[in-house]
Design a protein around this motif. Sequence first.
Motif, short mmCIF file in Angstrom:
data_model
loop_
_atom_site.label_atom_id
_atom_site.label_comp_id
_atom_site.label_asym_id
_atom_site.label_seq_id
_atom_site.Cartn_x
_atom_site.Cartn_y
_atom_site.Cartn_z
N LEU A 110 0.85 -1.19 0.00
CA LEU A 110 0.00 0.00 0.00
C LEU A 110 0.88 1.24 0.00
O LEU A 110 1.96 1.25 0.60
N ILE A 111 0.41 2.29 -0.68
CA ILE A 111 1.08 3.59 -0.66
C ILE A 111 0.12 4.62 -0.07
O ILE A 111 -1.02 4.74 -0.53
N ILE A 112 0.56 5.32 0.98
CA ILE A 112 -0.20 6.44 1.53
C ILE A 112 0.50 7.70 1.06
O ILE A 112 1.66 7.95 1.40
N LEU A 113 -0.20 8.49 0.25
CA LEU A 113 0.45 9.55 -0.52
C LEU A 113 -0.19 10.91 -0.26
O LEU A 113 -1.38 11.11 -0.50
N ASP A 114 0.63 11.85 0.23
CA ASP A 114 0.17 13.22 0.39
C ASP A 114 0.10 13.89 -0.99
O ASP A 114 0.93 13.62 -1.87
N TRP A 115 -0.87 14.77 -1.18
CA TRP A 115 -1.02 15.46 -2.46
C TRP A 115 0.05 16.54 -2.63
O TRP A 115 0.77 16.58 -3.61
N MET A 116 0.16 17.43 -1.63
CA MET A 116 1.06 18.58 -1.73
C MET A 116 2.45 18.19 -1.22
O MET A 116 2.68 18.09 -0.02
N LEU A 117 3.37 17.96 -2.15
CA LEU A 117 4.73 17.55 -1.81
C LEU A 117 5.73 18.48 -2.49
O LEU A 117 5.46 19.00 -3.57
N PRO A 118 6.89 18.67 -1.88
CA PRO A 118 7.94 19.45 -2.55
C PRO A 118 8.51 18.65 -3.73
O PRO A 118 8.51 17.42 -3.73
N GLY A 119 9.01 19.36 -4.73
CA GLY A 119 9.59 18.69 -5.88
C GLY A 119 8.52 18.10 -6.76
O GLY A 119 7.77 18.82 -7.44
N LEU A 120 8.39 16.81 -6.73
CA LEU A 120 7.36 16.11 -7.51
C LEU A 120 6.12 15.94 -6.63
O LEU A 120 6.16 15.24 -5.63
N ASP A 121 5.01 16.59 -6.99
CA ASP A 121 3.81 16.53 -6.15
C ASP A 121 3.15 15.16 -6.25
O ASP A 121 3.43 14.36 -7.16
N GLY A 122 2.24 14.92 -5.31
CA GLY A 122 1.60 13.61 -5.21
C GLY A 122 0.83 13.20 -6.45
O GLY A 122 0.90 12.04 -6.88
N ILE A 123 0.07 14.12 -7.03
CA ILE A 123 -0.72 13.79 -8.20
C ILE A 123 0.18 13.45 -9.40
O ILE A 123 -0.07 12.49 -10.14
N SER A 124 1.24 14.21 -9.58
CA SER A 124 2.17 13.92 -10.68
C SER A 124 2.85 12.58 -10.49
O SER A 124 3.02 11.80 -11.44
N LEU A 125 3.27 12.30 -9.23
CA LEU A 125 3.88 11.01 -8.94
C LEU A 125 2.90 9.87 -9.19
O LEU A 125 3.24 8.85 -9.80
N LEU A 126 1.68 10.06 -8.73
CA LEU A 126 0.65 9.04 -8.89
C LEU A 126 0.41 8.74 -10.37
O LEU A 126 0.40 7.57 -10.80
N ALA A 127 0.22 9.77 -11.16
CA ALA A 127 -0.01 9.58 -12.59
C ALA A 127 1.19 8.91 -13.26
O ALA A 127 1.05 8.06 -14.14
#
Length: 224
Positions: free
Chosen positions: A47-64
């Motif tokens: 499982l991955i618990i992922l914050d949306w607002m992250l420095p560098g590569l944001d959560g949504i971009s990483l997820l996609a």
Amino acid sequence: MRILLVEDESDLQQLLKKRLAQSGYAVDAVADGWEAQDYLAAMQYDLIILDWMLPGLDGISLLAKFRRTDLITPVLLLTAKDNIEDRVTGLDAGADDYLIKPFAFDELLARIRALMRRPGNVRADTICVADLTVNFSSRTVTRGEKQISLSSKEFAVLEYLIRNQGIVLSKEKIEEHIWNYDFSGSSNVINVYIRYLRKKIDDDFDLKLIHTVRGAGYVLQERL
């Protein structure tokens, strides 16, 4: 069960890591999307618990980005964004669930359990081998009529063994699944926990369930 926690709020990250570990999960915690990407390339997670607002590569971009690699690991998205459009964006990007900050830790645990029950991630809630019964929601273990008390780490090792009953698991495989990426304890730690489990689960019974396969590892089954 191994979790990657991606959260840049230091206090929240440390709190969640501690509480999840106390609940029996192995947790690797990182604070930005680029580091998370490195961990995902190096390790397998349940499982991955992922914050949306992250420095560098944001959560949504990483997820996609990692959904484009056909990674099917369930993702629980954490965010303070609470409007419908944001929820739609997160789910469309590939999140399996969405939890709005602030949240109750018990709800987070319930959502983790729910994600593990979804098709493709179905995990039986109760498993029996001979007269050994393990219930994962209540975290109860019984052997015959005997109730067995286990520490959170003992339970995690037993869960991994019984969910893979009949499969020989090396010490390295067990350690990789149960302990964090930065674990630096004794190389003998698996032997120690296997000994604890045998004392509690096998010593009082004629039928032994935890077996050593010399040179290969350990297996939980009725007969070797």
